[in-house]
Design an enzyme around this catalytic site. Structure first.
Site, mmCIF file in Angstrom:
data_model
loop_
_atom_site.group_PDB
_atom_site.id
_atom_site.type_symbol
_atom_site.label_atom_id
_atom_site.label_comp_id
_atom_site.label_asym_id
_atom_site.label_seq_id
_atom_site.Cartn_x
_atom_site.Cartn_y
_atom_site.Cartn_z
ATOM 1 N N SER A 159 64.351 76.668 44.612
ATOM 2 C CA SER A 159 63.026 77.132 44.200
ATOM 3 C C SER A 159 62.845 76.836 42.725
ATOM 4 O O SER A 159 63.795 76.930 41.940
ATOM 5 C CB SER A 159 62.906 78.642 44.424
ATOM 6 O OG SER A 159 61.782 79.141 43.729
ATOM 7 N N HIS B 51 62.363 69.830 42.612
ATOM 8 C CA HIS B 51 63.793 69.860 42.914
ATOM 9 C C HIS B 51 64.007 69.152 44.251
ATOM 10 O O HIS B 51 63.045 68.618 44.836
ATOM 11 C CB HIS B 51 64.295 71.307 42.946
ATOM 12 C CG HIS B 51 63.463 72.221 43.789
ATOM 13 N ND1 HIS B 51 63.359 72.091 45.156
ATOM 14 C CD2 HIS B 51 62.650 73.252 43.457
ATOM 15 C CE1 HIS B 51 62.558 73.021 45.634
ATOM 16 N NE2 HIS B 51 62.092 73.740 44.624
ATOM 17 N N MET C 265 53.510 72.390 42.990
ATOM 18 C CA MET C 265 53.127 72.884 41.662
ATOM 19 C C MET C 265 54.044 72.301 40.582
ATOM 20 O O MET C 265 54.127 72.841 39.473
ATOM 21 C CB MET C 265 53.171 74.416 41.631
ATOM 22 C CG MET C 265 52.185 75.022 42.639
ATOM 23 S SD MET C 265 51.732 76.719 42.260
ATOM 24 C CE MET C 265 53.320 77.522 42.370
ATOM 25 N N GLY C 266 54.758 71.226 40.906
ATOM 26 C CA GLY C 266 55.649 70.613 39.915
ATOM 27 C C GLY C 266 56.942 71.389 39.771
ATOM 28 O O GLY C 266 57.284 72.184 40.637
ATOM 29 N N ALA C 267 57.659 71.120 38.654
ATOM 30 C CA ALA C 267 59.015 71.678 38.469
ATOM 31 C C ALA C 267 59.848 71.336 39.706
ATOM 32 O O ALA C 267 60.440 72.198 40.352
ATOM 33 C CB ALA C 267 58.981 73.179 38.203
ATOM 34 N N ARG D 206 61.502 78.680 40.803
ATOM 35 C CA ARG D 206 61.694 79.952 40.094
ATOM 36 C C ARG D 206 63.169 80.294 39.898
ATOM 37 O O ARG D 206 63.480 81.210 39.134
ATOM 38 C CB ARG D 206 60.974 81.081 40.830
ATOM 39 C CG ARG D 206 59.450 80.946 40.737
ATOM 40 C CD ARG D 206 58.706 82.107 41.358
ATOM 41 N NE ARG D 206 57.291 82.081 41.013
ATOM 42 C CZ ARG D 206 56.301 81.674 41.818
ATOM 43 N NH1 ARG D 206 56.569 81.243 43.032
ATOM 44 N NH2 ARG D 206 55.054 81.700 41.401
ATOM 45 N N GLN E 219 45.931 81.205 42.807
ATOM 46 C CA GLN E 219 46.890 81.817 43.720
ATOM 47 C C GLN E 219 47.889 82.720 42.998
ATOM 48 O O GLN E 219 48.801 83.256 43.608
ATOM 49 C CB GLN E 219 47.607 80.756 44.565
ATOM 50 C CG GLN E 219 48.570 79.873 43.800
ATOM 51 C CD GLN E 219 49.067 78.724 44.659
ATOM 52 O OE1 GLN E 219 48.318 77.848 45.074
ATOM 53 N NE2 GLN E 219 50.357 78.728 44.957
ATOM 54 N N GLY F 81 64.297 70.142 47.163
ATOM 55 C CA GLY F 81 63.454 70.624 48.269
ATOM 56 C C GLY F 81 62.155 69.848 48.339
ATOM 57 O O GLY F 81 61.732 69.405 49.417
ATOM 58 N N HIS F 82 61.513 69.652 47.182
ATOM 59 C CA HIS F 82 60.273 68.872 47.153
ATOM 60 C C HIS F 82 60.546 67.421 47.566
ATOM 61 O O HIS F 82 59.772 66.817 48.316
ATOM 62 C CB HIS F 82 59.659 68.870 45.753
ATOM 63 C CG HIS F 82 59.291 70.229 45.227
ATOM 64 N ND1 HIS F 82 60.015 70.873 44.246
ATOM 65 C CD2 HIS F 82 58.273 71.062 45.535
ATOM 66 C CE1 HIS F 82 59.449 72.031 43.972
ATOM 67 N NE2 HIS F 82 58.389 72.186 44.729
HETATM 68 P P1 AMP Z 1 55.771 74.747 45.202
HETATM 69 O O1 AMP Z 1 55.880 73.661 44.180
HETATM 70 O O2 AMP Z 1 56.714 75.863 45.010
HETATM 71 O O3 AMP Z 1 54.349 75.186 45.439
HETATM 72 O O4 AMP Z 1 56.220 74.086 46.576
HETATM 73 C C1 AMP Z 1 55.607 72.904 47.035
HETATM 74 C C2 AMP Z 1 56.083 72.629 48.429
HETATM 75 O O5 AMP Z 1 57.501 72.474 48.444
HETATM 76 C C3 AMP Z 1 55.768 73.785 49.400
HETATM 77 O O6 AMP Z 1 55.373 73.250 50.649
HETATM 78 C C4 AMP Z 1 57.091 74.479 49.497
HETATM 79 O O7 AMP Z 1 57.267 75.200 50.705
HETATM 80 C C5 AMP Z 1 58.056 73.317 49.419
HETATM 81 N N1 AMP Z 1 59.385 73.772 49.015
HETATM 82 C C6 AMP Z 1 59.700 74.562 47.965
HETATM 83 N N2 AMP Z 1 61.023 74.814 47.949
HETATM 84 C C7 AMP Z 1 61.552 74.165 49.018
HETATM 85 C C8 AMP Z 1 62.876 74.048 49.561
HETATM 86 N N3 AMP Z 1 63.922 74.651 48.985
HETATM 87 N N4 AMP Z 1 63.046 73.310 50.671
HETATM 88 C C9 AMP Z 1 61.980 72.691 51.269
HETATM 89 N N5 AMP Z 1 60.718 72.770 50.811
HETATM 90 C C10 AMP Z 1 60.510 73.503 49.698
#
Ligand code: AMP
Length: 283
Positions: A190, A38, A34-36, A192, A65, A40-41
């Site tokens: 995250s 970091h 969903m962008g933003a 968030r 969602q 993790g992505h």
């Molecule tokens: P989101 O942008 O929050 O919908 O997350 C997109 C993808 O990145 C999802 O598969 C999340 O589980 C993954 N994701 C988000 N935060 C992390 C993190 N800290 N470490 C690994 N994957 C992450």
């Protein structure tokens, strides 16, 4: 100047890029976001590249969602920085559709997710969330037709829901989970986290700490129910309002009463101030 990754805003443009990749013999990995973005992505893009794939990341803040009182309208949007980060990570294309591209007038077919989507975790607090996730992910799989799709274990219930959906609907994509990337103090990264004040950010460290303490206690024989009660008390003392702490079977997310049964996972959701954080770890 760091490069920006190319953007396909429509399915038509997306397909034009992907057809060329396929003609060149590439395997394709999808990383939905969903962008933003970091680190993790970025780790998901890296995991896809390590598997020898060309990577397309999607950036779409999926309205279906989000619940009526959730953060859809103020969800952080950092598109230019995201494109730079993706280019640096070796992502080959961003699919960034608008809501009308994904849900055109007359849209009327959705996926209803059962099994892990009804485990009594996130679904208790976000009742329509996983139907929204399953529907948009099914559409993304149909739009991209990836060989593999990488999801973070950070959203552990989501990973199980998508894995189950791909199996149930015979979708020809391999769903792969990637480990959670954390800040130096253990807080799971995250999008968030940027909502947290300095004081809340300091408190948030309690989340991974309480999970680690519960895991350590269970490994020395403490029953899951007691470890959960202690983690809940610890989080409440640290200033959280706890939605749940649960120990569940790692695959089905069914309740477990003893660790002898099968691989288990501890999962938590808790609120600090106006921000709701989730985390989980293998037990
Ligand atoms: P989101 O942008 O929050 O919908 O997350 C997109 C993808 O990145 C999802 O598969 C999340 O589980 C993954 N994701 C988000 N935060 C992390 C993190 N800290 N470490 C690994 N994957 C992450």
């Amino acid at each position: 100047m760091p490069q920006l990754v190319s953007v396909a805003p429509t399915v038509r443009q997306l397909r034009r890029h992907l057809d060329a990749w396929r003609r060149d013999g590439h395997r394709i990995a999808l990383v939905p976001t969903m962008g933003a973005l970091h680190a993790g992505h970025v780790s998901l893009v890296t995991a896809a590249r390590r598997r020898g794939c060309k990577v397309v990341a999607s950036i779409f803040v999926n309205p279906t969602q989000f619940g009526p009182n959730e953060d859809l309208s103020k969800y952080p949007r950092t598109f230019l920085a995201d494109r730079r980060m993706l280019a640096e990570a070796g992502c080959g294309l961003v699919f960034a559709p608008g809501p009308a591209e994904v849900y055109p007038d007359g849209f009327s077919t959705t996926v209803t997710a059962g099994g892990p989507a009804k485990a009594g975790l996130e679904d208790r607090f976000r009742p329509f969330h996983f139907d929204g996730v399953a529907t948009v992910v099914a559409k993304l799989f149909a739009m991209v037709r990836p060989d593999i799709a990488i999801f973070g274990e950070k959203d552990y219930q989501q990973l199980q829901v998508v894995t189950r959906m791909a199996a149930d609907l015979d979708l020809a994509v391999k769903v792969i989970g990637a480990p959670t990337v954390r800040e130096a103090d253990g807080l799971a990264m995250s999008s968030r986290n940027r909502y947290l004040s300095a004081d809340e950010r300091a408190k948030a460290t309690a989340l991974p700490q309480m999970l680690r303490a519960a895991i350590a206690a269970m490994r020395t024989g403490q029953p899951p129910a007691e470890a959960v009660a202690e983690a809940t008390a610890g989080l409440t003392e640290a200033g959280f309002i706890v939605d749940y702490v649960e120990v569940r079977a790692a695959d089905t997310l069914a309740p477990v009463t003893s660790l002898a049964e099968r691989p288990a996972r501890i999962l938590v959701a808790a609120r600090v101030g106006a921000t709701r954080l989730i985390d989980n770890m293998p037990v």
